[in-house]
Design a protein around this motif. Sequence first.
Motif, PDB file in Angstrom:
ATOM      1  N   TYR A  23      41.057  48.486  41.074  1.00  0.00           N
ATOM      2  CA  TYR A  23      41.285  47.373  42.094  1.00  0.00           C
ATOM      3  C   TYR A  23      43.109  47.216  42.035  1.00  0.00           C
ATOM      4  CZ  TYR A  23      41.275  43.521  45.438  1.00  0.00           C
ATOM      5  OH  TYR A  23      41.395  42.837  46.240  1.00  0.00           O
ATOM      6  N   GLU A  40      43.696  48.351  45.347  1.00  0.00           N
ATOM      7  CA  GLU A  40      43.342  47.405  45.948  1.00  0.00           C
ATOM      8  C   GLU A  40      41.970  47.769  46.529  1.00  0.00           C
ATOM      9  OE1 GLU A  40      45.655  44.669  48.193  1.00  0.00           O
ATOM     10  OE2 GLU A  40      47.070  44.373  46.553  1.00  0.00           O
ATOM     11  N   ILE A  55      37.599  47.844  45.992  1.00  0.00           N
ATOM     12  CA  ILE A  55      36.343  47.811  45.084  1.00  0.00           C
ATOM     13  C   ILE A  55      35.586  48.953  44.992  1.00  0.00           C
ATOM     14  CG2 ILE A  55      34.236  46.374  44.844  1.00  0.00           C
ATOM     15  CD1 ILE A  55      35.463  44.149  46.417  1.00  0.00           C
ATOM     16  N   PHE A  81      31.513  43.221  37.872  1.00  0.00           N
ATOM     17  CA  PHE A  81      32.624  42.853  39.109  1.00  0.00           C
ATOM     18  C   PHE A  81      33.031  41.599  39.019  1.00  0.00           C
ATOM     19  CE2 PHE A  81      33.732  41.433  43.079  1.00  0.00           C
ATOM     20  CZ  PHE A  81      35.102  42.345  43.438  1.00  0.00           C
ATOM     21  N   VAL A 105      36.493  39.654  38.275  1.00  0.00           N
ATOM     22  CA  VAL A 105      37.120  38.902  39.107  1.00  0.00           C
ATOM     23  C   VAL A 105      37.277  37.571  38.478  1.00  0.00           C
ATOM     24  CG1 VAL A 105      36.671  37.123  41.264  1.00  0.00           C
ATOM     25  CG2 VAL A 105      36.230  39.583  41.382  1.00  0.00           C
ATOM     26  N   ILE A 124      41.271  39.860  38.807  1.00  0.00           N
ATOM     27  CA  ILE A 124      41.262  41.248  38.981  1.00  0.00           C
ATOM     28  C   ILE A 124      42.573  41.919  39.068  1.00  0.00           C
ATOM     29  CG2 ILE A 124      41.468  41.397  41.511  1.00  0.00           C
ATOM     30  CD1 ILE A 124      38.556  42.960  41.060  1.00  0.00           C
ATOM     31  N   PHE A 139      25.744  35.430  40.205  1.00  0.00           N
ATOM     32  CA  PHE A 139      26.131  35.326  41.448  1.00  0.00           C
ATOM     33  C   PHE A 139      26.978  33.981  41.700  1.00  0.00           C
ATOM     34  CE2 PHE A 139      22.243  38.259  41.708  1.00  0.00           C
ATOM     35  CZ  PHE A 139      23.134  39.445  41.739  1.00  0.00           C
ATOM     36  N   SER A 140      26.325  33.046  41.232  1.00  0.00           N
ATOM     37  CA  SER A 140      26.859  31.743  41.357  1.00  0.00           C
ATOM     38  C   SER A 140      28.287  31.555  41.092  1.00  0.00           C
ATOM     39  CB  SER A 140      26.141  30.555  41.018  1.00  0.00           C
ATOM     40  OG  SER A 140      24.676  30.665  41.299  1.00  0.00           O
ATOM     41  N   LEU A 186      30.492  33.950  40.589  1.00  0.00           N
ATOM     42  CA  LEU A 186      31.170  34.712  41.314  1.00  0.00           C
ATOM     43  C   LEU A 186      31.764  34.057  42.478  1.00  0.00           C
ATOM     44  CD1 LEU A 186      32.293  37.596  41.986  1.00  0.00           C
ATOM     45  CD2 LEU A 186      30.161  37.906  43.135  1.00  0.00           C
ATOM     46  N   ILE A 187      30.717  33.383  43.377  1.00  0.00           N
ATOM     47  CA  ILE A 187      30.929  32.687  44.470  1.00  0.00           C
ATOM     48  C   ILE A 187      32.004  31.567  44.022  1.00  0.00           C
ATOM     49  CG2 ILE A 187      29.943  31.358  46.315  1.00  0.00           C
ATOM     50  CD1 ILE A 187      27.528  33.125  46.266  1.00  0.00           C
ATOM     51  N   LEU A 212      35.603  32.714  43.244  1.00  0.00           N
ATOM     52  CA  LEU A 212      36.145  33.075  44.626  1.00  0.00           C
ATOM     53  C   LEU A 212      36.591  31.917  45.373  1.00  0.00           C
ATOM     54  CD1 LEU A 212      34.202  36.402  45.354  1.00  0.00           C
ATOM     55  CD2 LEU A 212      36.644  36.281  44.459  1.00  0.00           C
ATOM     56  N   ILE A 213      35.731  30.841  45.337  1.00  0.00           N
ATOM     57  CA  ILE A 213      36.220  29.857  46.303  1.00  0.00           C
ATOM     58  C   ILE A 213      37.214  29.036  45.757  1.00  0.00           C
ATOM     59  CG2 ILE A 213      35.290  27.542  47.180  1.00  0.00           C
ATOM     60  CD1 ILE A 213      32.492  28.907  47.049  1.00  0.00           C
ATOM     61  N   PHE A 214      37.188  28.613  44.301  1.00  0.00           N
ATOM     62  CA  PHE A 214      38.346  27.659  43.911  1.00  0.00           C
ATOM     63  C   PHE A 214      39.396  28.181  43.188  1.00  0.00           C
ATOM     64  CE2 PHE A 214      34.097  25.300  43.945  1.00  0.00           C
ATOM     65  CZ  PHE A 214      34.389  24.249  44.687  1.00  0.00           C
ATOM     66  N   PRO A 235      40.547  32.236  43.358  1.00  0.00           N
ATOM     67  CA  PRO A 235      40.048  33.525  43.622  1.00  0.00           C
ATOM     68  C   PRO A 235      41.193  34.589  42.698  1.00  0.00           C
ATOM     69  CG  PRO A 235      40.923  32.296  45.517  1.00  0.00           C
ATOM     70  CD  PRO A 235      40.891  31.537  44.544  1.00  0.00           C
ATOM     71  N   GLU A 262      49.348  36.789  50.878  1.00  0.00           N
ATOM     72  CA  GLU A 262      48.772  37.842  52.071  1.00  0.00           C
ATOM     73  C   GLU A 262      49.851  38.540  52.681  1.00  0.00           C
ATOM     74  OE1 GLU A 262      45.417  38.244  55.421  1.00  0.00           O
ATOM     75  OE2 GLU A 262      45.618  36.514  54.194  1.00  0.00           O
ATOM     76  N   PRO A 273      31.227  28.933  52.068  1.00  0.00           N
ATOM     77  CA  PRO A 273      32.172  29.333  50.764  1.00  0.00           C
ATOM     78  C   PRO A 273      32.996  30.250  51.010  1.00  0.00           C
ATOM     79  CG  PRO A 273      29.548  29.545  50.294  1.00  0.00           C
ATOM     80  CD  PRO A 273      29.975  28.964  51.809  1.00  0.00           C
ATOM     81  N   ARG A 322      37.568  31.394  53.033  1.00  0.00           N
ATOM     82  CA  ARG A 322      39.012  31.850  52.739  1.00  0.00           C
ATOM     83  C   ARG A 322      39.053  33.440  52.213  1.00  0.00           C
ATOM     84  NH1 ARG A 322      41.464  27.463  48.985  1.00  0.00           N
ATOM     85  NH2 ARG A 322      40.423  29.070  47.336  1.00  0.00           N
ATOM     86  N   LEU A 323      37.822  33.978  52.107  1.00  0.00           N
ATOM     87  CA  LEU A 323      37.736  35.445  51.413  1.00  0.00           C
ATOM     88  C   LEU A 323      38.174  36.526  52.445  1.00  0.00           C
ATOM     89  CD1 LEU A 323      34.624  34.941  49.490  1.00  0.00           C
ATOM     90  CD2 LEU A 323      36.959  34.409  48.672  1.00  0.00           C
TER      91      LEU A 323
END
Lengths: 316, 421
Positions: A33, A37, A39, A242, A246, A250, A293-294, A296-297, A300-302, A304, A314, B175, B178-179
């Motif tokens: 990555y 960049e 995965i 992964f 993250v 990453i 999984f949770s 990861l989510i 990524l939300i709070f 990243p 970006e 959720p 923003r990704l």
Amino acid sequence: MSESLQILPQVLIDGLVVGALYAVVALGYTMVYGVLEFINFAHSEIFMFGAFIGAEVFLLFKPMTGVPHFVPLIIGLILSMVMAGALGWTVERIAYRPLRGAPRLVPLISAIGVSFFLQDIVRMVWTAIRGNWQLGTQDLYATGISFAGAQIQVRSVMIMGIAIVLMLSLSIFVNRSRTGKAMRAVAQDRATAALMGIDVNRIISITFLLGGALGGAAGALYTMQYTVVNPYIGFVMGIKAFTAAVFGGIGNITGAAVGGLCLGLFEALGSAYLGPLTGGVLIGSEYKDIIAFSLLILVLIFKPSGLLGETVGEKV
Amino acid sequence: MSGIKNWLAGTLQDPRRAPIFAGALVALTSLFQVLAPFNSLAFLLVIVSMLVVGKAATSKWVKLGLAVLVTLVVIPVAGRQNGALTYLCVQMFINIALALGLNLVVGFAGLLDLGYIAFFAGGAYVYSMFGSRQALEFMPESLQHLFPLGGWWFWAAIPIAIFVAAFLGLTLGLPVLRLRGDYLAIVTLGFGEIIAVLAKNLDHPINLTNGAGGIVGITPPSLFGYKLDTTLSFYFIGIVLAILTALAMYRLERSRTGRAWAAMREDEVAARAMGINLTKYKLMAFMAGAAFAGAMGMLFAVKQNFVSPDSFSFLESIGILAMVILGGLGSLEGAVVGAVAVTVLKLLILKDLADFLSMTVKLPPAFNIPQYQPLIFGLILIVMMIYRQQGLLPGRRPTEDIAQLETRTPKKNTTGKSVGA
């Protein structure tokens, strides 16, 4: 409660061993990555391939009872690293390089394809040569020692030791060697690196080679820990590694190590204590995967960028 | 060879010869199918003839008539003898609707969703839980006499399943707003797995899903007192749902929403700068895509008469993705053709090939071909990405010609007094 505290040392050690495996696999994701960049979805299958190679080597030495355990361990480790590294390199050459510069999702979809393809090829080959795609192998270093109320197996200590050696050597390679410097340059800015005379394609190939070799090593260590391998071990391991990458940030090698260990600990604690905490309503081990999984989510939300990553704006 | 090709192309483009040729082809293949209902080749020929009809230069009424003839007469007649054929077609309609739905999310809106099967599972489970004896496991005793629900509830449950699936789409969408592309893909994958783990483990403390054992004995739909429990009735329900989905997709693509999705897909930053509310349109894409999957999930549940977590694995999500990629991302015809091709490959060609090989060369059991679907899906994805990213039937994106827009503007001004004077 005192009963649950008694198992704590055991839980922590189990968590650290699994976490070390996550960390080594996560390095493969994070390196690729960092440089592309992208995965590398097929990395989980390269890990699985390494696990099969390790299992075959360990099996080969099973009848030779006189041989000390470090012989199959070292041969298995080296062979799975070489073969998995070669596989990683080949996959990049065939399935990713023609897609360089295409929209982001294109190489990702190709990687998903590679992942399923490899999974089934391994299943086909081992069904053909062994008659069964589930492969059990011999116990290496299965003796246990008692420590602080926990039963520690020698192999757990060895796995952690080998994982630390692998991570340190990768870190030294990337930070000290000339090729490592070129890798960091390509990760930072591919176009400029090319202008500085760096052979970008060669560096990318080396990244996949190294990432694959680490995945293969993790596979051999996995075989050592669990002694049974099948073609489907890669999928869950891949997602978790992964997540670890993250979580740590990453593209960041230290981050992958920290993320892997943290995730291993979270999972072990979750499986051990979710049941008692909810009064037995939820059984921790069944929801272990959901923890990853949770996480990861949530990450990524709070955040990243992860624990140690830097926020990148970006590019327009 | 090129002579045949030229003749075929010429015939298909000639408005006088094309309908005759298309009609004759369909009649011939249909006759073959009806006379030889068990012949896989006949079914393949029927499908090919439908593709040729689609390419022929005739009015859409001729095409529609031929399509109606094949779907409402030929297949049901052949299916009376060969039930497997009707069964295959039901699965094909389900897959067509699923491919169209995933095409909305991935092709229109550009959001790679690797957990699409979760919404399908949502629809399937919602109906199965209440439309079977499973409801007795978790409903309070005072309400138990209502369950399992009667067959006419199937129709009422369609909007409910759509709503539940859309709600699941919302919970996934919120959720991940923003990704960016690849992260989003991984999270959707995780979401799909979470749903699968829940389906597997929600048999305790309250037995909602019966865990890995799955739910059996699902009430088939009924209409005006008739029980619709034959494969043929599922076939007709499948046609109706697939056509409704296709019509909705056709309208959506050309709507204001569809254009906003296209803008978002091509360049999120630019779309936002043009005043497109990304949050709203991303959520809409997830919810709309999920809604279609939810409705098809119900049909799947009654068709199988059984749901279990195994039917909703990651591989199934990838199978649908392979259909969409094969046909062409963002292309409605592509999604349909991709779904037909993959379904036929999966349920017909692979099996026939395996039977043929086992009779002729006696392959070792390791090479049992139908087992290797993941390998084939994987190859489809790799080969399509490397050689033909736009798919077999790339969509003609509805375009607004800027030059035309300019000629249109003065028309408005003919009634006005002056233009910028």
